[in-house]
Motif scaffolding. Sequence first.
Motif, PDB file in Angstrom:
ATOM      1  N   LEU A 360      90.284  96.146 -12.612  1.00 33.26           N
ATOM      2  CA  LEU A 360      90.700  94.758 -12.744  1.00 33.26           C
ATOM      3  C   LEU A 360      89.560  93.831 -12.317  1.00 33.26           C
ATOM      4  O   LEU A 360      88.477  94.279 -11.933  1.00 33.26           O
ATOM      5  N   ARG A 361      89.823  92.532 -12.347  1.00 31.50           N
ATOM      6  CA  ARG A 361      88.808  91.551 -11.965  1.00 31.50           C
ATOM      7  C   ARG A 361      88.343  91.745 -10.533  1.00 31.50           C
ATOM      8  O   ARG A 361      87.210  91.425 -10.179  1.00 31.50           O
ATOM      9  N   ASN A 362      89.238  92.298  -9.696  1.00 26.35           N
ATOM     10  CA  ASN A 362      88.864  92.534  -8.303  1.00 26.35           C
ATOM     11  C   ASN A 362      87.971  93.767  -8.122  1.00 26.35           C
ATOM     12  O   ASN A 362      87.585  94.109  -6.998  1.00 26.35           O
ATOM     13  N   GLY A 363      87.657  94.455  -9.221  1.00 24.42           N
ATOM     14  CA  GLY A 363      86.765  95.593  -9.155  1.00 24.42           C
ATOM     15  C   GLY A 363      87.424  96.891  -8.753  1.00 24.42           C
ATOM     16  O   GLY A 363      86.730  97.888  -8.505  1.00 24.42           O
ATOM     17  N   LYS A 364      88.743  96.899  -8.688  1.00 23.17           N
ATOM     18  CA  LYS A 364      89.453  98.095  -8.247  1.00 23.17           C
ATOM     19  C   LYS A 364      90.222  98.735  -9.399  1.00 23.17           C
ATOM     20  O   LYS A 364      90.697  98.046 -10.306  1.00 23.17           O
ATOM     21  N   LYS A 437      78.274  90.002 -15.350  1.00 21.42           N
ATOM     22  CA  LYS A 437      78.487  89.636 -16.751  1.00 21.42           C
ATOM     23  C   LYS A 437      79.967  89.593 -17.121  1.00 21.42           C
ATOM     24  O   LYS A 437      80.375  88.810 -17.984  1.00 21.42           O
ATOM     25  N   CYS A 438      80.763  90.459 -16.486  1.00 18.96           N
ATOM     26  CA  CYS A 438      82.190  90.550 -16.827  1.00 18.96           C
ATOM     27  C   CYS A 438      83.078  89.670 -15.957  1.00 18.96           C
ATOM     28  O   CYS A 438      84.263  89.509 -16.263  1.00 18.96           O
ATOM     29  N   GLY A 439      82.522  89.145 -14.865  1.00 20.73           N
ATOM     30  CA  GLY A 439      83.358  88.385 -13.938  1.00 20.73           C
ATOM     31  C   GLY A 439      84.166  89.269 -13.014  1.00 20.73           C
ATOM     32  O   GLY A 439      85.261  88.905 -12.586  1.00 20.73           O
ATOM     33  N   ILE A 440      83.622  90.449 -12.671  1.00 25.02           N
ATOM     34  CA  ILE A 440      84.272  91.410 -11.792  1.00 25.02           C
ATOM     35  C   ILE A 440      83.632  91.306 -10.405  1.00 25.02           C
ATOM     36  O   ILE A 440      82.431  91.047 -10.276  1.00 25.02           O
ATOM     37  N   ASP A 441      84.421  91.518  -9.355  1.00 24.23           N
ATOM     38  CA  ASP A 441      83.901  91.537  -7.989  1.00 24.23           C
ATOM     39  C   ASP A 441      82.860  92.654  -7.868  1.00 24.23           C
ATOM     40  O   ASP A 441      83.205  93.845  -7.967  1.00 24.23           O
ATOM     41  N   PRO A 442      81.574  92.327  -7.646  1.00 25.59           N
ATOM     42  CA  PRO A 442      80.534  93.358  -7.666  1.00 25.59           C
ATOM     43  C   PRO A 442      80.590  94.313  -6.479  1.00 25.59           C
ATOM     44  O   PRO A 442      80.289  95.503  -6.625  1.00 25.59           O
ATOM     45  N   VAL A 443      80.967  93.816  -5.307  1.00 28.62           N
ATOM     46  CA  VAL A 443      81.030  94.684  -4.128  1.00 28.62           C
ATOM     47  C   VAL A 443      82.129  95.717  -4.294  1.00 28.62           C
ATOM     48  O   VAL A 443      81.930  96.924  -4.073  1.00 28.62           O
ATOM     49  N   ASN A 444      83.301  95.251  -4.705  1.00 33.24           N
ATOM     50  CA  ASN A 444      84.424  96.178  -4.897  1.00 33.24           C
ATOM     51  C   ASN A 444      84.145  97.174  -6.012  1.00 33.24           C
ATOM     52  O   ASN A 444      84.515  98.350  -5.925  1.00 33.24           O
ATOM     53  N   LEU A 445      83.485  96.710  -7.096  1.00 35.59           N
ATOM     54  CA  LEU A 445      83.194  97.628  -8.200  1.00 35.59           C
ATOM     55  C   LEU A 445      82.260  98.736  -7.727  1.00 35.59           C
ATOM     56  O   LEU A 445      82.462  99.913  -8.054  1.00 35.59           O
ATOM     57  N   ASP A 446      81.236  98.365  -6.953  1.00 36.17           N
ATOM     58  CA  ASP A 446      80.308  99.378  -6.449  1.00 36.17           C
ATOM     59  C   ASP A 446      81.032 100.382  -5.556  1.00 36.17           C
ATOM     60  O   ASP A 446      80.808 101.598  -5.664  1.00 36.17           O
ATOM     61  N   GLU A 447      81.920  99.894  -4.706  1.00 43.18           N
ATOM     62  CA  GLU A 447      82.677 100.789  -3.826  1.00 43.18           C
ATOM     63  C   GLU A 447      83.633 101.663  -4.627  1.00 43.18           C
ATOM     64  O   GLU A 447      83.780 102.854  -4.345  1.00 43.18           O
ATOM     65  N   THR A 448      84.269 101.074  -5.626  1.00 42.05           N
ATOM     66  CA  THR A 448      85.222 101.817  -6.458  1.00 42.05           C
ATOM     67  C   THR A 448      84.522 102.950  -7.197  1.00 42.05           C
ATOM     68  O   THR A 448      84.986 104.096  -7.189  1.00 42.05           O
ATOM     69  N   VAL A 449      83.406 102.655  -7.841  1.00 39.25           N
ATOM     70  CA  VAL A 449      82.683 103.675  -8.608  1.00 39.25           C
ATOM     71  C   VAL A 449      82.127 104.743  -7.673  1.00 39.25           C
ATOM     72  O   VAL A 449      82.162 105.948  -7.989  1.00 39.25           O
TER      73      VAL A 449
END
Length: 580
Positions: A360-364, A437-449
């Motif tokens: 989602l947008r929150n990166g999770k 570029k997508c408007g996603i939370d970058p910190v959460n996305l990095d942690e999620t991946v």
Amino acid sequence: MSCTPPNLSCDVLVIGSGAGGLAAAVTAAYHGMKVIVAEKDAVMGGATSWSGGWAWTPGTHFAKRDGLIEDPEQFRTYLRSVIGRYYQSDNIDAFIEAAPRMVEFFEKKTQLQWTPGAKIKDIYGNLPEAGTGHRSVGPKPWNARNIDPNLLKKLRHQKYETSFLGMGIMAGPDLSQFLAASQFSPQGWLHSAKRVLPHMWDLLAHRRNMQLVNGTALIGRLAQSGADLGVEYLVNTEGLMLMTEDGRINGAKLRGPDGEFTIEAGSGVVLATGGFPRNVELRKELFPGTPSGHEHHTLAPETCTGDGLRLAQSVGAAFAKNVASPAAWCPVSLVPYANGTTGIFPHIMDRAKPGSIGVLRNGKRFVNEANGYYDYVDAMFKTVPEGEAVQSWQIADSRFVRKYPLGMAKPRPIPLTPYLRSGYLIRAKTLEELAQKCGIDPVNLDETVGAFNRAARRGEDPEFHRGKTEFNRYGGDPKVQPNPSLAPIEKGPFYAVKVVPGSFGTFDGIAADGRGKVLDEDGADIPGLYTAGNDRASIMGGFYPAGGTNLGPALTFGYVVGRELSGASDYEVTAAESEL
């Protein structure tokens, strides 16, 4: 100069020409009825033509032939586990009883030949009596040269977004060989060449796909079966009003290319117009996350605006909304084309492939991506905060996009450039850049991946248990071990496609009983009025227990209605079906 068309008469009038309507028409015609099918669109087939064509039909003779004999109570147990308090005993019992007979009837008496889904799993494999195969059938591929040329002109083409240059690809071995070609398999290349080269010739010679698979094969086989039995097809013909005589529906007023006319139907009228997924006002009223009605993107044709529901309500039918969900959800992405139009792509198989996740947008993450398409959208609705646009992004790395499709973007050797240029596919060197570029939370996305990758290397998904069920693993890649559903996302560049809510059709609809008779607000049937397909309310209570739980009931209740209208409603073997 046009003239007023003549009034017509028949035994059975079917309004709508998807799987439910054509099944009713063919069955009634086989049992001696004179049948007319009226289709609002310029072509027949409705949403069925654009579907995968698979139907959930447990207990068939194919399963028994392969040595799998299941008690019908096993099917009921599984459905009760999925449906819960929305379980409809009468309709489910009628479906389970009739589905195997429907499959065998069409196999032995019509042009509709089946491919058994011996390896197709029920979605919720962790629930009691979930099937691990032999509960589905799909249409055998068919060459359109078998169809009368005048009838072929009335049939819908393959949906472009789910094709390769307009050529349909069938789930199973056909799709597997195409994917194998992307990994430089000689066998895959040979198979692809055998399919693609004749298709290119067909485009030159016939200006259409002639290798019918999936929904186009299902509709083509049903439509030709009807024509063989004398069914008359009227396209560009809209149902305006039902006619009654002595309290019984006995025909309809319609509007065709030359004006209004009536069709008298001595035995009855069948409503099978495909539900109301294109009705913006009803979407606004009934669909979640759709405040204006325009935030939803259905895979159904533009003509599926609720004509059957409107006609039924005009004579007192109940609008059944007592189901868990108003529509059969499917995650979709919007494909911009150079001519200014926008295509709708259904994310059916890419989500289950190893090396991709949805966020989602929150990166999770928010769902087991390899579960059913219904579950993906249902989880979006339940997880996206109130007031936010309901959307997610499917994230993958460079290894994934060259091996598997990511939405509309095809694996090698098909170039990604058109999808990148149009903005459909987002690419970035790093996850942080992709998030921006997508408007996603970058910190959460990095942690999620990162968390996903660490577990994926072990073949585990502690958060959503992806790959635990047979259904998950079947949708993955068997060459990837220890879990066919999981692989890390780590090799840049990274890619994303925006995913939004869509649907195959509606679950809310006309109230009907186990014989397909339309019911009024008091639960009494309206004499002479029947329904099948997505016009009738979901017998699955607004859930999606297995792939094909739209088409399975559509075909089955079309068959039931055809028998009912021809006087063969008691399920005893009729003379016409004596050798089944």
